[in-house]
Enzyme design. Structure first.
Site, short mmCIF file in Angstrom:
data_model
loop_
_atom_site.label_atom_id
_atom_site.label_comp_id
_atom_site.label_asym_id
_atom_site.label_seq_id
_atom_site.Cartn_x
_atom_site.Cartn_y
_atom_site.Cartn_z
N GLY A 47 0.80 -1.22 0.00
CA GLY A 47 0.00 0.00 0.00
C GLY A 47 0.83 1.27 0.00
CD GLN A 105 9.98 -7.78 -2.48
OE1 GLN A 105 9.86 -7.60 -1.28
NE2 GLN A 105 9.34 -7.04 -3.37
CG LEU A 137 8.69 7.30 -7.26
CD1 LEU A 137 7.35 7.21 -7.97
CD2 LEU A 137 8.87 8.66 -6.62
N GLY A 186 5.50 3.90 -8.77
CA GLY A 186 6.20 2.62 -8.94
C GLY A 186 5.20 1.47 -8.91
CG HIS A 187 3.08 0.61 -5.32
ND1 HIS A 187 3.18 1.69 -4.48
CD2 HIS A 187 3.71 -0.42 -4.70
CE1 HIS A 187 3.85 1.33 -3.38
NE2 HIS A 187 4.19 0.06 -3.49
N GLY A 232 8.74 -5.02 -8.70
CA GLY A 232 9.59 -3.91 -9.13
C GLY A 232 11.06 -4.24 -8.94
CG HIS A 280 5.13 4.86 -4.84
ND1 HIS A 280 5.68 4.10 -5.85
CD2 HIS A 280 5.62 4.33 -3.69
CE1 HIS A 280 6.49 3.19 -5.34
NE2 HIS A 280 6.46 3.29 -4.02
CB SER A 296 5.60 3.26 0.93
OG SER A 296 5.02 2.63 -0.20
P1 AMP Z 1 6.02 -2.37 -1.52
O1 AMP Z 1 4.63 -1.82 -1.41
O2 AMP Z 1 7.09 -1.38 -1.16
O3 AMP Z 1 6.18 -3.72 -0.87
O4 AMP Z 1 6.24 -2.63 -3.06
C1 AMP Z 1 5.34 -3.40 -3.82
C2 AMP Z 1 5.94 -3.64 -5.19
O5 AMP Z 1 6.19 -2.38 -5.82
C3 AMP Z 1 7.28 -4.36 -5.11
O6 AMP Z 1 7.35 -5.29 -6.18
C4 AMP Z 1 8.26 -3.25 -5.30
O7 AMP Z 1 9.49 -3.66 -5.85
C5 AMP Z 1 7.52 -2.34 -6.25
N1 AMP Z 1 8.06 -0.98 -6.17
C6 AMP Z 1 8.23 -0.22 -5.06
N2 AMP Z 1 8.82 0.95 -5.37
C7 AMP Z 1 9.05 0.93 -6.71
C8 AMP Z 1 9.64 1.84 -7.65
N3 AMP Z 1 10.12 3.02 -7.27
N4 AMP Z 1 9.70 1.47 -8.94
C9 AMP Z 1 9.22 0.27 -9.33
N5 AMP Z 1 8.64 -0.63 -8.52
C10 AMP Z 1 8.56 -0.31 -7.22
#
Ligand code: AMP
Length: 279
Positions: free
Chosen positions: A31, A153, A184, A36-37, A147, A34, A186
């Protein structure tokens, strides 16, 4: 878009949506969505027939003393953003739905989960692999999107999928950055304006290593350390040049991934870039 909170409701909804030849795409997130998500959601939307996004702040991937309690939770905004991006199902389970009473199994991915991020955050990748395994079993996606910002990961999830024969394709998308290069995240919401400026050093370290090292991993590590240790308000954790699959020493002549982690104030930030070719 349907908001689904329980595993049984999810199974029911997906049984109705799944049909021969229809591909299900899953975007797992914690959650505070942004761009990226949203890039991952758009990819799932474009390549699959059914787009599922999960929003779950996974307690088991936070080590004791980390930011689980204060991690940003913005369900209303997230659901609006997911709906606008064309998500079909938002799976937003409470903790008991992902970890039913008595749940005790953990997925460990071996050495890959214990080095670099795994060394600094004990138990982190077991928490990630466990929750991703459960999400894969609940959603049964054809494709799951991750991402490249979280490169280790991705390697951990690919290892688990191969080792445990999950019938899913792992797709990745490049890191989405702010105009000044900061990836980007969270967690960027924690940064004060001056910390936010300091944080751009991670991007600078990676781009300078790419441009000044002549493709030499040893020089690249030295350049990254030089850039990052010059920042008085940044605590360097690691700056390494690694093999992008196993995260160990790069193979001679093989691809090299530059990975960095540092704390700016209380905020831990990570970033990465290929040493040569597409960043
Ligand atoms: P998170 O919510 O941080 O667990 O991220 C969820 C997914 O979004 C994961 O696969 C992350 O790698 C991807 N993600 C987070 N930040 C970015 C970003 N700046 N660019 C691309 N993917 C992202």
């Amino acid at each position: 878009m349907r908001v689904v909170r329980t595993a049984s409701e999810l199974a029911e909804m997906l049984a109705a949506a799944r049909a021969p030849g229809r591909r299900v795409g899953l975007v797992p997130t914690m959650g505070a969505l942004h761009e990226g998500h949203l890039a991952l959601i758009r990819a799932a939307r474009a390549e699959c027939d059914v787009c599922v996004v999960s929003i779950f702040v996974n307690p088991t991937q936070f080590a004791p003393g980390e930011d689980y309690e204060r991690y940003p939770r913005r369900e209303g905004d997230d659901l609006r953003a997911a709906r606008a991006a064309g998500v079909d199902f938002a799976f937003v389970p409470p903790v008991e739905e992902m970890y039913p009473p008595g749940a005790a199994t953990r997925v460990h991915v071996g050495e890959l989960g214990e080095i670099l991020e795994g060394a600094s955050r004990p138990g982190h990748f077991a928490g990630v692999a466990t929750v991703v395994a459960r999400l894969f079993n609940l959603v049964r996606p054809d494709v799951a999107y991750f991402g490249r910002k979280d490169a280790q990961q991705v390697a951990v999830v690919r290892r688990m999928v191969a080792d445990l024969a999950f019938p899913v394709t792992i797709a990745t998308r490049p890191t989405v950055r702010d105009r000044d290069g900061l990836a980007l995240s969270s967690r960027n919401a924690y940064l004060s304006p001056s910390e936010r400026r300091t944080a751009t050093a991670l991007y600078r370290a990676l781009t300078e290593a790419r441009s000044r090292s002549g493709g030499d991993p040893v020089r690249a590590e030295a350049i990254m350390r030089e850039v990052l240790t010059a920042e008085p308000n940044l605590q360097l954790d690691y700056a390494r040049a690694v093999d992008p699959d196993g995260f160990g020493e790069p193979r001679p002549g093989g691809p090299v991934l530059l990975v960095v982690a540092a704390c700016v104030g209380r905020t831990r930030l990570i970033d990465n870039m290929m040493l040569e070719g597409e960043p």
